[in-house]
Write a protein that holds these residues in place. Structure first.
Motif, mmCIF file in Angstrom:
data_model
loop_
_atom_site.group_PDB
_atom_site.id
_atom_site.type_symbol
_atom_site.label_atom_id
_atom_site.label_comp_id
_atom_site.label_asym_id
_atom_site.label_seq_id
_atom_site.Cartn_x
_atom_site.Cartn_y
_atom_site.Cartn_z
ATOM 1 N N GLY A 13 0.805 -1.214 0.000
ATOM 2 C CA GLY A 13 0.000 0.000 0.000
ATOM 3 C C GLY A 13 0.839 1.266 0.000
ATOM 4 N N ASP A 14 0.155 2.387 -0.031
ATOM 5 C CA ASP A 14 0.817 3.685 -0.086
ATOM 6 C C ASP A 14 1.492 4.032 1.238
ATOM 7 O OD1 ASP A 14 0.051 4.188 -2.723
ATOM 8 O OD2 ASP A 14 -1.890 4.959 -2.091
ATOM 9 N N ILE A 15 2.510 4.874 1.159
ATOM 10 C CA ILE A 15 3.246 5.353 2.325
ATOM 11 C C ILE A 15 2.489 6.526 2.929
ATOM 12 C CG2 ILE A 15 5.394 6.475 3.065
ATOM 13 C CD1 ILE A 15 6.775 4.811 0.844
ATOM 14 N N GLY A 16 2.413 6.566 4.247
ATOM 15 C CA GLY A 16 1.716 7.641 4.940
ATOM 16 C C GLY A 16 2.259 9.003 4.564
ATOM 17 N N THR A 17 1.365 9.916 4.240
ATOM 18 C CA THR A 17 1.764 11.244 3.763
ATOM 19 C C THR A 17 2.506 12.057 4.814
ATOM 20 O OG1 THR A 17 -0.404 12.126 4.350
ATOM 21 C CG2 THR A 17 -0.113 11.365 2.087
ATOM 22 N N GLY A 18 2.306 11.769 6.082
ATOM 23 C CA GLY A 18 2.996 12.495 7.138
ATOM 24 C C GLY A 18 4.502 12.295 7.128
ATOM 25 N N LEU A 19 4.976 11.232 6.489
ATOM 26 C CA LEU A 19 6.415 10.970 6.438
ATOM 27 C C LEU A 19 7.137 11.870 5.455
ATOM 28 C CD1 LEU A 19 6.491 7.080 6.615
ATOM 29 C CD2 LEU A 19 6.844 8.722 8.461
ATOM 30 N N TYR A 20 6.418 12.472 4.534
ATOM 31 C CA TYR A 20 7.077 13.327 3.539
ATOM 32 C C TYR A 20 6.320 14.634 3.320
ATOM 33 C CZ TYR A 20 3.687 11.032 0.442
ATOM 34 O OH TYR A 20 2.543 10.545 -0.125
ATOM 35 N N ILE A 26 -8.027 11.378 2.002
ATOM 36 C CA ILE A 26 -9.028 10.593 2.718
ATOM 37 C C ILE A 26 -9.137 9.161 2.208
ATOM 38 C CG2 ILE A 26 -11.515 10.400 3.168
ATOM 39 C CD1 ILE A 26 -11.535 13.466 3.332
ATOM 40 N N ASP A 27 -9.061 8.941 0.901
ATOM 41 C CA ASP A 27 -9.323 7.607 0.375
ATOM 42 C C ASP A 27 -8.090 6.723 0.216
ATOM 43 O OD1 ASP A 27 -8.239 8.973 -1.735
ATOM 44 O OD2 ASP A 27 -9.669 8.263 -3.221
ATOM 45 N N MET A 28 -6.951 7.098 0.782
ATOM 46 C CA MET A 28 -5.752 6.273 0.704
ATOM 47 C C MET A 28 -5.653 5.410 1.957
ATOM 48 S SD MET A 28 -3.067 9.017 -0.894
ATOM 49 C CE MET A 28 -1.817 7.916 -1.456
ATOM 50 N N ARG A 29 -5.102 4.205 1.804
ATOM 51 C CA ARG A 29 -4.920 3.299 2.937
ATOM 52 C C ARG A 29 -3.449 3.300 3.325
ATOM 53 N NH1 ARG A 29 -8.308 -0.557 -0.284
ATOM 54 N NH2 ARG A 29 -10.412 -0.008 0.326
ATOM 55 N N PHE A 30 -3.201 3.564 4.597
ATOM 56 C CA PHE A 30 -1.833 3.604 5.112
ATOM 57 C C PHE A 30 -1.660 2.549 6.193
ATOM 58 C CE2 PHE A 30 -2.765 8.203 4.154
ATOM 59 C CZ PHE A 30 -2.056 8.239 2.975
ATOM 60 N N ASP A 35 5.226 1.389 7.985
ATOM 61 C CA ASP A 35 6.091 2.523 7.661
ATOM 62 C C ASP A 35 7.237 2.634 8.666
ATOM 63 O OD1 ASP A 35 4.408 3.174 5.525
ATOM 64 O OD2 ASP A 35 3.495 4.888 6.541
ATOM 65 N N MET A 36 6.910 2.581 9.953
ATOM 66 C CA MET A 36 7.930 2.736 10.998
ATOM 67 C C MET A 36 8.915 1.574 10.997
ATOM 68 S SD MET A 36 7.536 5.655 12.483
ATOM 69 C CE MET A 36 7.242 6.213 10.820
ATOM 70 N N MET A 37 8.431 0.349 10.787
ATOM 71 C CA MET A 37 9.315 -0.809 10.750
ATOM 72 C C MET A 37 10.314 -0.687 9.601
ATOM 73 S SD MET A 37 9.843 -4.073 9.085
ATOM 74 C CE MET A 37 8.363 -4.205 8.146
ATOM 75 N N GLU A 38 9.827 -0.277 8.421
ATOM 76 C CA GLU A 38 10.731 -0.146 7.278
ATOM 77 C C GLU A 38 11.734 0.980 7.484
ATOM 78 O OE1 GLU A 38 7.970 0.157 4.016
ATOM 79 O OE2 GLU A 38 7.750 -2.026 3.902
ATOM 80 N N LEU A 39 11.308 2.076 8.076
ATOM 81 C CA LEU A 39 12.252 3.160 8.390
ATOM 82 C C LEU A 39 13.300 2.691 9.389
ATOM 83 C CD1 LEU A 39 9.830 6.221 8.528
ATOM 84 C CD2 LEU A 39 11.570 5.755 6.778
ATOM 85 N N LEU A 53 17.417 -3.723 -1.326
ATOM 86 C CA LEU A 53 16.651 -3.617 -2.560
ATOM 87 C C LEU A 53 15.235 -3.230 -2.174
ATOM 88 C CD1 LEU A 53 16.242 -3.979 -5.632
ATOM 89 C CD2 LEU A 53 15.656 -6.375 -5.142
ATOM 90 N N GLY A 54 14.772 -2.103 -2.665
ATOM 91 C CA GLY A 54 13.394 -1.687 -2.471
ATOM 92 C C GLY A 54 12.618 -1.976 -3.740
ATOM 93 N N VAL A 55 11.456 -2.600 -3.602
ATOM 94 C CA VAL A 55 10.621 -2.926 -4.754
ATOM 95 C C VAL A 55 9.307 -2.155 -4.617
ATOM 96 C CG1 VAL A 55 9.479 -4.758 -6.051
ATOM 97 C CG2 VAL A 55 11.659 -5.213 -4.916
ATOM 98 N N CYS A 56 8.970 -1.392 -5.632
ATOM 99 C CA CYS A 56 7.750 -0.572 -5.672
ATOM 100 C C CYS A 56 7.650 0.305 -4.424
ATOM 101 C CB CYS A 56 6.509 -1.442 -5.870
ATOM 102 S SG CYS A 56 6.486 -2.281 -7.466
ATOM 103 N N ARG A 57 6.773 -0.027 -3.492
ATOM 104 C CA ARG A 57 6.620 0.750 -2.270
ATOM 105 C C ARG A 57 7.958 0.883 -1.540
ATOM 106 N NH1 ARG A 57 5.913 0.647 3.179
ATOM 107 N NH2 ARG A 57 4.062 1.626 4.035
ATOM 108 N N GLY A 58 8.767 -0.178 -1.564
ATOM 109 C CA GLY A 58 10.072 -0.146 -0.912
ATOM 110 C C GLY A 58 10.997 0.894 -1.518
#
Length: 157
Positions: A13-20, A26-30, A35-39, A53-58
């Motif tokens: 899924g998409d990355i939370g907008t607060g990180l950037y 409203i209609d995005m799923r975070f 997010d925190m684990m990957e950071l 190696l980051g793939v797509c979301r990564g």
């Protein structure tokens, strides 16, 4: 984490907008826990020179970690981008000559699929773009000073 030789940060899924500093949507799923684990993984692995190696979301998360930001909806930014819901290869990604990814693959372009909603807007500090698609969307990034740290938004042959 010290027992791993490398990490793959996968798609999803998409990355939370607060990180950037993106605007709330409203209609995005975070998934803030993901997010925190990957950071945390990136914060540990990068100073250790561990392969990543980051793939797509990564790949997007790597860009955010390096201080970059994302377009929240590529169809609002790039003209003519089709909505893809299938793994079929529908676009072409061209590699930037001289990048590590180009040197690894030894080809100029590949057919890809790309199911992402988000894409790189402002590139993170120290990163370079290693592939674009025909719409101008970034499809791969890398850190040229690292032994192996790259993100690919593309899947294809």
């Amino acid at each position: 984490m010290s027992t791993f030789d490398g990490f793959i940060i996968g798609g999803g899924g998409d990355i939370g907008t607060g990180l950037y500093q993106g605007a709330p949507v409203i209609d995005m799923r975070f998934d803030p826990e993901r997010d925190m684990m990957e950071l945390d993984v990136l914060e540990y692995a990068i100073p250790q020179s561990t392969s990543i190696l980051g793939v797509c979301r990564g790949s997007q998360m790597i860009n955010v970690f390096y201080g970059g930001n994302l377009h929240q909806n590529i169809r609002e930014v790039y003209t003519g981008v089709p909505t893809m819901w299938s793994p079929l290869l529908r676009k072409t990604a061209s590699f930037v000559k001289g990048t590590k990814l180009h040197c690894i693959l030894l080809v100029g372009a590949v057919r890809i699929n790309s199911l992402d909603n988000q894409s790189v807007d402002r590139l993170g500090k120290g990163l370079v773009i290693s592939a674009y698609d025909e719409y101008g969307i970034v499809q791969a990034i890398e850190e040229p000073q690292a032994e192996f740290l790259m993100g690919v938004f593309l899947l294809g042959v």
